[in-house]
Design a protein around this motif. Sequence first.
Motif, mmCIF file in Angstrom:
data_model
loop_
_atom_site.group_PDB
_atom_site.id
_atom_site.type_symbol
_atom_site.label_atom_id
_atom_site.label_comp_id
_atom_site.label_asym_id
_atom_site.label_seq_id
_atom_site.Cartn_x
_atom_site.Cartn_y
_atom_site.Cartn_z
ATOM 1 N N LYS A 124 0.682 -1.189 0.010
ATOM 2 C CA LYS A 124 0.098 -0.025 0.133
ATOM 3 C C LYS A 124 0.934 1.237 -0.019
ATOM 4 N N GLU A 125 1.834 1.267 0.805
ATOM 5 C CA GLU A 125 2.863 2.433 0.803
ATOM 6 C C GLU A 125 3.425 2.752 -0.279
ATOM 7 N N ARG A 126 4.036 1.776 -1.000
ATOM 8 C CA ARG A 126 4.757 1.837 -2.314
ATOM 9 C C ARG A 126 3.780 1.985 -3.518
ATOM 10 N N ALA A 127 2.539 1.674 -3.573
ATOM 11 C CA ALA A 127 1.402 2.014 -4.489
ATOM 12 C C ALA A 127 1.133 3.493 -4.302
ATOM 13 N N SER B 119 9.411 -11.426 -4.772
ATOM 14 C CA SER B 119 9.385 -10.121 -3.565
ATOM 15 C C SER B 119 8.232 -9.353 -3.783
ATOM 16 N N VAL B 120 7.901 -8.553 -2.606
ATOM 17 C CA VAL B 120 6.905 -7.681 -2.869
ATOM 18 C C VAL B 120 7.219 -6.587 -3.762
ATOM 19 N N GLU B 121 8.632 -6.223 -3.907
ATOM 20 C CA GLU B 121 8.870 -5.058 -4.837
ATOM 21 C C GLU B 121 8.709 -5.529 -6.329
ATOM 22 N N LYS C 29 6.723 -4.081 -9.188
ATOM 23 C CA LYS C 29 6.978 -3.549 -10.470
ATOM 24 C C LYS C 29 6.098 -4.010 -11.537
ATOM 25 N N VAL C 30 5.446 -4.982 -11.215
ATOM 26 C CA VAL C 30 4.488 -5.740 -12.249
ATOM 27 C C VAL C 30 3.300 -4.640 -12.306
ATOM 28 N N LEU C 31 2.675 -4.154 -11.070
ATOM 29 C CA LEU C 31 1.599 -3.155 -10.856
ATOM 30 C C LEU C 31 2.009 -1.767 -11.666
#
Length: 148
Positions: free
Chosen positions: A20-23, A133-135, A139-141
């Motif tokens: 959520k933070e990265r988005a 990984s979440v990272e 990147k896909v999103l």
Amino acid sequence: MEFVVYLAGEIHSHWRDEIKERASEHRLPITFVGPMENHSRSDEIGEEIIGEQHNSIFKDEAASKINNFRTSVLMNKSDIVIALFGEKYKQWNTAMDASSAIALNKPLILIRPEHLHHPLKELSNKANVTVESVEQAMKVLRYIFDQE
């Protein structure tokens, strides 16, 4: 264009907060949904709604029906599912949710550590994308929104 992303997986760590933070940092137009993250409430919801049960089996059954209802509604409303297989906890619910996403023909990003490749090979083969990984999932999103 805005997407709804269902975050499937264990509820004990803070991996959802990281996504959520990265988005948010990348200003991605995404609404996140998922299972009840308050573990006690998830376990108690059956008795909270329909009353005290005779024993722990009935208590679990009542909670499971309501939690499965929640998952069904939110996953059906989602555009994308991300399912995380973590290191520490049993992953039965993650496997069930990932399989449900596949059955619903929902685009699925599977996050799993490399050492879980073999036990998850069939599930990974059915997912649209498998990352470690979440990272990488982020990147896909983000790529969905890239113009160049």
